[in-house]
Design a protein around this motif. Sequence first.
Motif, mmCIF file in Angstrom:
data_model
loop_
_atom_site.group_PDB
_atom_site.id
_atom_site.type_symbol
_atom_site.label_atom_id
_atom_site.label_comp_id
_atom_site.label_asym_id
_atom_site.label_seq_id
_atom_site.Cartn_x
_atom_site.Cartn_y
_atom_site.Cartn_z
ATOM 1 N N ILE A 56 -19.677 4.668 7.507
ATOM 2 C CA ILE A 56 -18.380 4.837 8.527
ATOM 3 C C ILE A 56 -17.671 5.613 9.364
ATOM 4 C CG2 ILE A 56 -16.313 4.361 8.445
ATOM 5 C CD1 ILE A 56 -16.305 2.600 5.635
ATOM 6 N N CYS A 57 -18.584 6.958 8.370
ATOM 7 C CA CYS A 57 -18.082 8.137 9.182
ATOM 8 C C CYS A 57 -18.673 8.130 10.646
ATOM 9 C CB CYS A 57 -18.093 9.772 8.279
ATOM 10 S SG CYS A 57 -17.900 10.989 8.950
ATOM 11 N N ASP A 58 -20.510 8.075 10.140
ATOM 12 C CA ASP A 58 -21.320 8.280 11.611
ATOM 13 C C ASP A 58 -21.044 7.692 12.773
ATOM 14 O OD1 ASP A 58 -22.638 10.228 9.855
ATOM 15 O OD2 ASP A 58 -23.770 8.545 9.688
ATOM 16 N N TYR A 59 -20.180 5.754 11.966
ATOM 17 C CA TYR A 59 -19.923 5.241 13.095
ATOM 18 C C TYR A 59 -18.577 5.598 14.171
ATOM 19 C CZ TYR A 59 -18.224 0.100 14.813
ATOM 20 O OH TYR A 59 -18.025 -0.626 15.187
ATOM 21 N N LEU A 60 -17.290 5.692 12.485
ATOM 22 C CA LEU A 60 -16.080 5.782 13.801
ATOM 23 C C LEU A 60 -16.382 7.175 14.574
ATOM 24 C CD1 LEU A 60 -13.878 5.546 11.164
ATOM 25 C CD2 LEU A 60 -13.974 4.141 12.677
ATOM 26 N N SER A 61 -17.107 8.123 14.336
ATOM 27 C CA SER A 61 -18.121 9.357 15.637
ATOM 28 C C SER A 61 -18.485 8.923 16.119
ATOM 29 C CB SER A 61 -18.714 10.679 14.954
ATOM 30 O OG SER A 61 -19.574 10.679 15.817
ATOM 31 N N LEU A 62 -19.201 8.442 16.655
ATOM 32 C CA LEU A 62 -19.379 6.958 17.588
ATOM 33 C C LEU A 62 -19.119 6.395 18.343
ATOM 34 C CD1 LEU A 62 -23.380 6.310 16.371
ATOM 35 C CD2 LEU A 62 -23.321 8.106 18.063
ATOM 36 N N VAL A 63 -18.167 5.439 17.879
ATOM 37 C CA VAL A 63 -16.702 5.298 18.317
ATOM 38 C C VAL A 63 -15.519 5.702 19.001
ATOM 39 C CG1 VAL A 63 -14.619 3.493 17.864
ATOM 40 C CG2 VAL A 63 -16.745 2.579 16.848
ATOM 41 N N SER A 64 -15.267 7.149 19.071
ATOM 42 C CA SER A 64 -14.911 7.795 19.385
ATOM 43 C C SER A 64 -15.251 8.374 20.867
ATOM 44 C CB SER A 64 -13.931 8.854 18.750
ATOM 45 O OG SER A 64 -14.873 10.747 18.730
ATOM 46 N N ARG A 65 -17.216 8.621 20.482
ATOM 47 C CA ARG A 65 -16.903 9.113 22.187
ATOM 48 C C ARG A 65 -17.682 8.055 22.647
ATOM 49 N NH1 ARG A 65 -22.838 12.100 21.056
ATOM 50 N NH2 ARG A 65 -22.843 12.672 23.033
ATOM 51 N N ARG A 66 -17.517 7.026 22.537
ATOM 52 C CA ARG A 66 -17.215 5.358 23.258
ATOM 53 C C ARG A 66 -16.539 5.207 24.018
ATOM 54 N NH1 ARG A 66 -19.231 3.068 27.124
ATOM 55 N NH2 ARG A 66 -18.348 1.106 27.859
ATOM 56 N N ALA A 67 -15.521 5.404 23.662
ATOM 57 C CA ALA A 67 -14.389 5.589 23.549
ATOM 58 C C ALA A 67 -13.375 6.297 24.302
ATOM 59 C CB ALA A 67 -12.546 5.540 22.349
ATOM 60 N N SER A 68 -14.680 7.990 24.476
ATOM 61 C CA SER A 68 -14.356 9.019 25.640
ATOM 62 C C SER A 68 -14.694 8.361 27.052
ATOM 63 C CB SER A 68 -14.410 10.162 25.787
ATOM 64 O OG SER A 68 -15.648 10.050 25.235
ATOM 65 N N GLY A 69 -16.062 7.096 26.985
ATOM 66 C CA GLY A 69 -16.316 6.597 27.925
ATOM 67 C C GLY A 69 -18.154 6.364 28.433
ATOM 68 N N TYR A 70 -18.573 7.189 26.898
ATOM 69 C CA TYR A 70 -19.448 7.546 27.159
ATOM 70 C C TYR A 70 -20.737 6.426 27.154
ATOM 71 C CZ TYR A 70 -24.094 10.509 26.542
ATOM 72 O OH TYR A 70 -25.014 11.383 26.374
ATOM 73 N N PRO A 71 -21.644 6.181 27.120
ATOM 74 C CA PRO A 71 -22.284 4.756 27.073
ATOM 75 C C PRO A 71 -23.519 4.582 26.156
ATOM 76 C CG PRO A 71 -23.521 5.496 29.384
ATOM 77 C CD PRO A 71 -22.105 7.177 28.485
ATOM 78 N N VAL A 72 -22.968 3.682 24.861
ATOM 79 C CA VAL A 72 -23.469 2.678 24.538
ATOM 80 C C VAL A 72 -25.218 2.974 24.146
ATOM 81 C CG1 VAL A 72 -23.763 1.359 22.842
ATOM 82 C CG2 VAL A 72 -21.100 1.207 24.244
ATOM 83 N N ALA A 73 -25.803 2.976 25.041
ATOM 84 C CA ALA A 73 -27.105 3.101 25.507
ATOM 85 C C ALA A 73 -27.689 4.266 25.405
ATOM 86 C CB ALA A 73 -28.047 2.355 26.863
ATOM 87 N N TYR A 74 -26.772 5.393 25.918
ATOM 88 C CA TYR A 74 -27.166 6.968 25.087
ATOM 89 C C TYR A 74 -26.847 7.127 23.973
ATOM 90 C CZ TYR A 74 -27.746 7.740 30.611
ATOM 91 O OH TYR A 74 -29.024 7.367 31.923
ATOM 92 N N LEU A 75 -25.727 6.735 23.300
ATOM 93 C CA LEU A 75 -25.305 7.020 21.657
ATOM 94 C C LEU A 75 -26.622 6.234 21.054
ATOM 95 C CD1 LEU A 75 -21.513 6.398 22.332
ATOM 96 C CD2 LEU A 75 -22.573 7.847 22.150
ATOM 97 N N THR A 76 -26.757 5.313 21.109
ATOM 98 C CA THR A 76 -27.492 4.871 20.841
ATOM 99 C C THR A 76 -28.702 5.333 20.928
ATOM 100 O OG1 THR A 76 -28.359 2.848 21.674
ATOM 101 C CG2 THR A 76 -26.427 2.736 20.093
#
Length: 281
Positions: A56-76
């Motif tokens: 959950i901790c890892d997930y929420l950090s990705l979600v917050s980066r996505r919320a700031s606009g960073y593309p999903v494909a670059y996150l994964t």
Amino acid sequence: MTGPARIRDLLVHAQQQLNDSDSARLDAEILLAFVMRVPRETFYAHPEDMVAADQICDYLSLVSRRASGYPVAYLTGQKEFWSTELTVNQHTLIPRPETECLVETSLELIPEQAGLDILDLGTGSGAIAIAIAKERPGSQVTAVDVVAESLTVAQANASRQRLSNIRFLQSDWFSDLPHAVFDIIVCNPPYVDTRYRGFTDGDIRFEPRIALDGGHLGLTIINHLVPASIRHLKPGGYLLLEHGYDQAPSIQHLFKLNNYRNIRTRCDYAGQERVSYACLS
Ligand code: GLN
């Protein structure tokens, strides 16, 4: 959120965080599937399953980066194209569904049994070259890019597919291919008008500008490639270009000026004119 949580509740929470994205639910699912290393479909079969606190901790950090606009494909670091999972990073454009139209059109010009020489100019993550090499194992694909970091990504993507009919070369368009000739040249060039205001919006602002910015009217690179390809096409060979929805008339005109024939334009799945191609006598 602290402690473990149910998949369903976590997805609802993430979706709320992401409501600026027009694909909030999908983004939430892709990121959770990535963190949990499971296919997204399992969320529908087992929405009550618990997610561990560290995930959950890892997930929420990705979600917050996505919320700031960073593309999903670059996150994964992943994007599916032509049913193949590709690695992508900030040095490569994120493959678009409309580019599958370019692959499809190319494949129609490459008979299954023929051993053709094919060139992919500006390969990026290798999406187009890999799709063609997989579909036409008897043909030889050369994929070039000017950006060394892109070639590293493309090469790794091709190795993962165990393709032996693809080679990579660093080249600024044709600069390092002075005498090579091909049956098919395919290219998704940068074709966005340099004055496009959207460069500062959405996913595109994180993508490499060099892969998108096509200069004046988005046609600078295309204006170079159409005449430059003449020396690199075998007789009867085809040049195929992806382009913007309103660029087909200019590109058709350019093909005519350069004595190409069989000039055609194809629409993508959204009904936009997307690929123009022509051959040399
Ligand atoms: N289709 C892309 C976009 O509009 C542009 C891709 C390109 O310039 N090659 O975001």
